[in-house]
Design a protein around this motif. Structure first.
Motif, PDB file in Angstrom:
ATOM      1  N   ARG A   1       0.304   2.862  -0.224  1.00 13.00           N
ATOM      2  CA  ARG A   1       0.194   2.704   1.155  1.00 13.00           C
ATOM      3  C   ARG A   1       1.060   1.343   1.564  1.00 13.00           C
ATOM      4  O   ARG A   1       0.132   0.554   1.810  1.00 13.00           O
ATOM      5  CB  ARG A   1      -1.340   2.782   1.614  1.00 13.00           C
ATOM      6  CG  ARG A   1      -2.077   3.965   0.850  1.00 13.00           C
ATOM      7  CD  ARG A   1      -1.648   5.169   1.218  1.00 13.00           C
ATOM      8  NE  ARG A   1      -1.655   5.363   2.644  1.00 13.00           N
ATOM      9  CZ  ARG A   1      -2.750   5.822   3.191  1.00 13.00           C
ATOM     10  NH1 ARG A   1      -3.861   6.143   2.475  1.00 13.00           N
ATOM     11  NH2 ARG A   1      -2.927   6.186   4.563  1.00 13.00           N
TER      12      ARG A   1
ATOM     13  N   GLU B   1      -9.088   2.056  -4.458  1.00 14.87           N
ATOM     14  CA  GLU B   1      -9.440   1.412  -3.347  1.00 14.87           C
ATOM     15  C   GLU B   1      -8.850  -0.230  -3.455  1.00 14.87           C
ATOM     16  O   GLU B   1      -9.373  -0.828  -4.319  1.00 14.87           O
ATOM     17  CB  GLU B   1     -10.905   1.568  -2.971  1.00 14.87           C
ATOM     18  CG  GLU B   1     -11.478   0.776  -1.721  1.00 14.87           C
ATOM     19  CD  GLU B   1     -12.857   0.509  -1.645  1.00 14.87           C
ATOM     20  OE1 GLU B   1     -13.535   0.457  -2.648  1.00 14.87           O
ATOM     21  OE2 GLU B   1     -13.258   1.127  -0.330  1.00 14.87           O
ATOM     22  N   ASP B   2      -8.186  -0.640  -2.659  1.00 18.94           N
ATOM     23  CA  ASP B   2      -8.070  -2.306  -2.377  1.00 18.94           C
ATOM     24  C   ASP B   2      -8.964  -2.590  -1.060  1.00 18.94           C
ATOM     25  O   ASP B   2      -8.412  -2.517  -0.094  1.00 18.94           O
ATOM     26  CB  ASP B   2      -6.557  -2.394  -2.177  1.00 18.94           C
ATOM     27  CG  ASP B   2      -6.362  -3.862  -2.128  1.00 18.94           C
ATOM     28  OD1 ASP B   2      -7.267  -4.482  -2.038  1.00 18.94           O
ATOM     29  OD2 ASP B   2      -5.149  -4.145  -2.106  1.00 18.94           O
ATOM     30  N   ALA B   3     -10.273  -2.721  -1.372  1.00 19.31           N
ATOM     31  CA  ALA B   3     -11.088  -3.369  -0.241  1.00 19.31           C
ATOM     32  C   ALA B   3     -10.596  -4.478   0.223  1.00 19.31           C
ATOM     33  O   ALA B   3     -10.724  -4.678   1.616  1.00 19.31           O
ATOM     34  CB  ALA B   3     -12.520  -3.601  -1.095  1.00 19.31           C
ATOM     35  N   GLN B   4     -10.112  -5.472  -0.388  1.00 19.04           N
ATOM     36  CA  GLN B   4      -9.693  -6.629   0.305  1.00 19.04           C
ATOM     37  C   GLN B   4      -8.534  -6.423   1.547  1.00 19.04           C
ATOM     38  O   GLN B   4      -8.652  -6.854   2.312  1.00 19.04           O
ATOM     39  CB  GLN B   4      -8.971  -7.513  -0.794  1.00 19.04           C
ATOM     40  CG  GLN B   4      -9.065  -9.092  -0.726  1.00 19.04           C
ATOM     41  CD  GLN B   4      -8.436  -9.841  -2.028  1.00 19.04           C
ATOM     42  OE1 GLN B   4      -8.287  -9.254  -3.042  1.00 19.04           O
ATOM     43  NE2 GLN B   4      -8.170 -11.006  -1.748  1.00 19.04           N
ATOM     44  N   ALA B   5      -7.424  -5.618   1.051  1.00 21.72           N
ATOM     45  CA  ALA B   5      -6.536  -5.062   1.916  1.00 21.72           C
ATOM     46  C   ALA B   5      -6.771  -4.100   2.762  1.00 21.72           C
ATOM     47  O   ALA B   5      -6.053  -3.432   3.703  1.00 21.72           O
ATOM     48  CB  ALA B   5      -5.299  -5.011   1.106  1.00 21.72           C
ATOM     49  N   ASN B   6      -7.947  -3.362   2.736  1.00 20.36           N
ATOM     50  CA  ASN B   6      -8.462  -2.391   3.330  1.00 20.36           C
ATOM     51  C   ASN B   6      -7.491  -1.317   3.329  1.00 20.36           C
ATOM     52  O   ASN B   6      -6.850  -0.514   4.135  1.00 20.36           O
ATOM     53  CB  ASN B   6      -8.585  -2.617   4.904  1.00 20.36           C
ATOM     54  CG  ASN B   6      -9.478  -1.375   5.607  1.00 20.36           C
ATOM     55  OD1 ASN B   6      -9.936  -0.565   4.932  1.00 20.36           O
ATOM     56  ND2 ASN B   6      -9.350  -1.371   6.682  1.00 20.36           N
ATOM     57  N   LYS B   7      -7.042  -0.845   2.158  1.00 21.63           N
ATOM     58  CA  LYS B   7      -5.925   0.176   1.845  1.00 21.63           C
ATOM     59  C   LYS B   7      -6.440   1.162   0.683  1.00 21.63           C
ATOM     60  O   LYS B   7      -7.235   0.768  -0.297  1.00 21.63           O
ATOM     61  CB  LYS B   7      -4.723  -0.598   1.172  1.00 21.63           C
ATOM     62  CG  LYS B   7      -3.836  -1.349   2.091  1.00 21.63           C
ATOM     63  CD  LYS B   7      -2.816  -0.451   3.026  1.00 21.63           C
ATOM     64  CE  LYS B   7      -2.267  -1.452   3.758  1.00 21.63           C
ATOM     65  NZ  LYS B   7      -0.995  -0.959   4.404  1.00 21.63           N
ATOM     66  N   GLU B   8      -6.185   2.498   0.905  1.00 19.09           N
ATOM     67  CA  GLU B   8      -6.462   3.363  -0.278  1.00 19.09           C
ATOM     68  C   GLU B   8      -5.259   3.874  -0.713  1.00 19.09           C
ATOM     69  O   GLU B   8      -4.545   4.556  -0.109  1.00 19.09           O
ATOM     70  CB  GLU B   8      -7.303   4.295   0.405  1.00 19.09           C
ATOM     71  CG  GLU B   8      -8.789   3.936   0.767  1.00 19.09           C
ATOM     72  CD  GLU B   8      -9.639   4.851   1.903  1.00 19.09           C
ATOM     73  OE1 GLU B   8      -8.837   5.732   2.375  1.00 19.09           O
ATOM     74  OE2 GLU B   8     -10.826   4.814   1.865  1.00 19.09           O
TER      75      GLU B   8
END
Ligand SMILES: Nc1nc2c(ncn2[C@@H]2O[C@H](COP(=O)(O)OP(=O)(O)OP(=O)(O)O)[C@@H](O)[C@H]2O)c(=O)[nH]1
Length: 195
Positions: A90, A24-31
């Protein structure tokens, strides 16, 4: 960069049983997801594919690009060896996102090539950032790869992250009338190695 490992589960596919790891890249909102097969953390170079998301090619059977065929060929090659890793990032549309890729396709329908279309939309030719791979490689204890790609900039990006690319394995798939111009542009303007 705040990519963190989330969880793993098995993923049976047409090419065999993979382990699926979520990041999870929470900062970029990407999984992001990595599929592995075999013991990838044993120190031996890993047969690997770094694949950027292409919803149209990977999931919707588009013939405008070579993405779907490359994805399948990479999974087949990993399964044939019984060991390897597919990093599925992603980064749709070389990093410009799906809706912008559709806008770029519209410009290409009107005659632009894939690079010109990006530029007309105000983007660089390739907006991808591979630094998100570093925590994934670290988590899986992979430090050297045999990379399936035609893109020398991907090789360079991994080397810059400290991942050793001991071999580049070309990943050529059949061209068709819908992707010929796209593949020619990748070779001519983006430096991809074909043939
Ligand atoms: N902007 C844009 N993106 C595209 C177009 N066609 C395909 N893509 C995207 O290009 C990316 C291709 O990713 P990859 O197959 O991982 O990489 P590559 O740079 O082609 O290099 P290879 O490793 O040789 O396949 C995906 O994110 C696709 O969505 C296009 O015409 N315009």
């Amino acid at each position: 960069m705040t990519v963190r490992f989330v969880d793993s589960a098995s993923l049976p596919t047409a090419w065999g049983e993979f382990d699926m790891h979520g990041f999870e890249d929470a900062q970029a909102n990407k999984e992001h997801v990595v599929l592995t097969m075999g013991d990838v953390g044993n120190g031996e170079p890993v047969l690997a594919r770094v694949h950027s998301e292409c919803l149209t090619g990977d999931a919707l059977f588009s013939m405008r690009c070579d993405c779907g065929n490359q994805l399948q060929a990479a999974l087949e090659a990993i399964a044939a060896e019984g060991r390897g890793a597919l990093f599925y990032l992603r980064q749709e549309g070389r990093g410009i996102g799906l809706l912008n890729k559709i806008r770029a396709y519209k410009l290409q329908d009107a005659g632009a090539d894939t690079v010109e279309a990006n530029e007309r939309l105000g983007f660089g030719a390739d907006m991808r950032d591979y630094s998100i791979l570093k925590p994934m490689f670290d988590h899986l204890a992979i430090d050297s790869v045999r990379l399936m790609t035609n893109n020398p900039r991907k090789v360079q990006a991994l080397e810059e992250l400290g991942v050793k690319v001991v071999e580049r394995i070309p990943l050529h798939t059949h061209s068709n009338p819908h992707n010929e111009k796209y593949l020619r542009t990748k070779a001519g303007k983006l430096g991809h190695l074909f043939g």
